[in-house]
Design a protein around this motif. Sequence first.
Motif, mmCIF file in Angstrom:
data_model
loop_
_atom_site.group_PDB
_atom_site.id
_atom_site.type_symbol
_atom_site.label_atom_id
_atom_site.label_comp_id
_atom_site.label_asym_id
_atom_site.label_seq_id
_atom_site.Cartn_x
_atom_site.Cartn_y
_atom_site.Cartn_z
ATOM 1 N N GLY A 271 20.961 4.786 -7.681
ATOM 2 C CA GLY A 271 20.439 5.076 -9.009
ATOM 3 C C GLY A 271 19.217 4.272 -9.399
ATOM 4 O O GLY A 271 18.825 4.251 -10.569
ATOM 5 N N LEU A 272 18.588 3.602 -8.424
ATOM 6 C CA LEU A 272 17.360 2.850 -8.694
ATOM 7 C C LEU A 272 16.150 3.750 -8.494
ATOM 8 O O LEU A 272 16.089 4.502 -7.517
ATOM 9 N N ASN A 273 15.202 3.682 -9.397
ATOM 10 C CA ASN A 273 13.917 4.346 -9.195
ATOM 11 C C ASN A 273 13.062 3.464 -8.293
ATOM 12 O O ASN A 273 13.199 2.237 -8.310
ATOM 13 N N THR A 274 12.176 4.060 -7.541
ATOM 14 C CA THR A 274 11.228 3.286 -6.757
ATOM 15 C C THR A 274 9.818 3.768 -7.055
ATOM 16 O O THR A 274 9.600 4.942 -7.339
ATOM 17 N N MET A 275 8.895 2.831 -7.029
ATOM 18 C CA MET A 275 7.471 3.128 -7.177
ATOM 19 C C MET A 275 6.778 2.602 -5.930
ATOM 20 O O MET A 275 6.677 1.391 -5.740
ATOM 21 N N SER A 276 6.350 3.501 -5.071
ATOM 22 C CA SER A 276 5.697 3.102 -3.822
ATOM 23 C C SER A 276 4.200 2.969 -4.050
ATOM 24 O O SER A 276 3.570 3.855 -4.617
ATOM 25 N N GLN A 277 3.662 1.859 -3.579
ATOM 26 C CA GLN A 277 2.231 1.607 -3.701
ATOM 27 C C GLN A 277 1.593 1.728 -2.322
ATOM 28 O O GLN A 277 2.156 1.254 -1.330
ATOM 29 N N PHE A 278 0.433 2.369 -2.266
ATOM 30 C CA PHE A 278 -0.235 2.644 -1.000
ATOM 31 C C PHE A 278 -1.653 2.082 -0.986
ATOM 32 O O PHE A 278 -2.279 1.949 -2.030
ATOM 33 N N ILE A 279 -2.136 1.771 0.194
ATOM 34 C CA ILE A 279 -3.530 1.384 0.401
ATOM 35 C C ILE A 279 -4.158 2.485 1.248
ATOM 36 O O ILE A 279 -3.743 2.707 2.391
ATOM 37 N N VAL A 280 -5.113 3.182 0.692
ATOM 38 C CA VAL A 280 -5.783 4.251 1.424
ATOM 39 C C VAL A 280 -7.024 3.678 2.090
ATOM 40 O O VAL A 280 -7.926 3.181 1.423
ATOM 41 N N GLY A 281 -7.038 3.703 3.420
ATOM 42 C CA GLY A 281 -8.177 3.182 4.157
ATOM 43 C C GLY A 281 -8.022 1.730 4.548
ATOM 44 O O GLY A 281 -8.899 0.901 4.290
ATOM 45 N N LEU A 282 -6.905 1.389 5.183
ATOM 46 C CA LEU A 282 -6.735 0.036 5.728
ATOM 47 C C LEU A 282 -7.766 -0.182 6.831
ATOM 48 O O LEU A 282 -8.253 0.784 7.430
ATOM 49 N N PRO A 283 -8.135 -1.413 7.136
ATOM 50 C CA PRO A 283 -9.116 -1.661 8.198
ATOM 51 C C PRO A 283 -8.742 -0.927 9.496
ATOM 52 O O PRO A 283 -7.583 -0.947 9.910
ATOM 53 N N ASP A 284 -9.741 -0.281 10.075
ATOM 54 C CA ASP A 284 -9.605 0.481 11.328
ATOM 55 C C ASP A 284 -8.777 1.738 11.206
ATOM 56 O O ASP A 284 -8.418 2.352 12.215
ATOM 57 N N ASP A 285 -8.439 2.163 9.985
ATOM 58 C CA ASP A 285 -7.733 3.429 9.820
ATOM 59 C C ASP A 285 -8.610 4.587 10.263
ATOM 60 O O ASP A 285 -9.822 4.612 10.003
ATOM 61 N N THR A 286 -7.979 5.551 10.874
ATOM 62 C CA THR A 286 -8.657 6.803 11.206
ATOM 63 C C THR A 286 -8.306 7.811 10.124
ATOM 64 O O THR A 286 -7.408 7.571 9.283
ATOM 65 N N GLU A 287 -8.952 8.949 10.146
ATOM 66 C CA GLU A 287 -8.630 10.005 9.184
ATOM 67 C C GLU A 287 -7.165 10.415 9.363
ATOM 68 O O GLU A 287 -6.471 10.679 8.386
ATOM 69 N N ARG A 288 -6.712 10.457 10.599
ATOM 70 C CA ARG A 288 -5.322 10.826 10.864
ATOM 71 C C ARG A 288 -4.353 9.825 10.230
ATOM 72 O O ARG A 288 -3.335 10.215 9.629
ATOM 73 N N ASN A 289 -4.640 8.523 10.354
ATOM 74 C CA ASN A 289 -3.791 7.500 9.726
ATOM 75 C C ASN A 289 -3.688 7.739 8.227
ATOM 76 O O ASN A 289 -2.615 7.641 7.639
ATOM 77 N N ILE A 290 -4.830 8.011 7.616
ATOM 78 C CA ILE A 290 -4.867 8.214 6.166
ATOM 79 C C ILE A 290 -4.085 9.461 5.782
ATOM 80 O O ILE A 290 -3.310 9.461 4.821
ATOM 81 N N LEU A 291 -4.214 10.533 6.554
ATOM 82 C CA LEU A 291 -3.477 11.761 6.279
ATOM 83 C C LEU A 291 -1.967 11.560 6.438
ATOM 84 O O LEU A 291 -1.168 12.140 5.703
ATOM 85 N N GLU A 292 -1.589 10.706 7.406
ATOM 86 C CA GLU A 292 -0.162 10.403 7.564
ATOM 87 C C GLU A 292 0.382 9.728 6.319
ATOM 88 O O GLU A 292 1.508 9.971 5.922
#
Length: 196
Positions: free
Chosen positions: A175-196
């Motif tokens: 019954g806990l809500n979660t709020m997930s935080q994301f970083i878009v474009g970590l160092p060396d990320d590819t477009e595929r990583n970001i889409l994942e």
Amino acid sequence: AILEIINGNTDSIIKGKSVNVNECPFPDYTGFTGNRTMGMPIISSRGCCFDCSFCASSDFWERSWRPRSVDNVIEELQSIGTKQFMFEDDNFTTHRGRAIAICERIKDIGGYVWQCASRAESLIDDELCWNLKRAGCHTVWLGVETLSQDSLDRCNKNTTVEKMLAGIARAHAHGLNTMSQFIVGLPDDTERNILE
């Protein structure tokens, strides 16, 4: 403290390992109404023992974690004048036993509604989730960062996508809500990583 920081004397003021965090005075909330959504900010521990490459906390605190005592945290909670708050620690659940002990004390006092931050995989623990919920925690903020395992590995997150998703699922089951935080474009990320 501000003048000491400006003059570069931060070790003894902020990070100093000789400073007993239980002896630091509580913030003066006089005239402060707080954020209606998050509640009053409470910091029950300083630092983080993880070594994620994107985060300044591990460098700033030299990968150390310095908790306040359970009694000290509860004393501050009872002094803030409201029953709504947010644990602003980098990771409130760093030490499972301490987190559960704080939850038990909050539950015994009763009436608190609150939030905290955690690592998603720590929520795989049913007892921890159960204690968070019964103590009045309604939302856990999670630094998920990415759902690309390649990106997680590159930034030293030291977890897996599967573990994080399992933790989120367990939190929701309790019954806990979660709020997930994301970083878009970590160092060396590819477009595929970001889409994942």
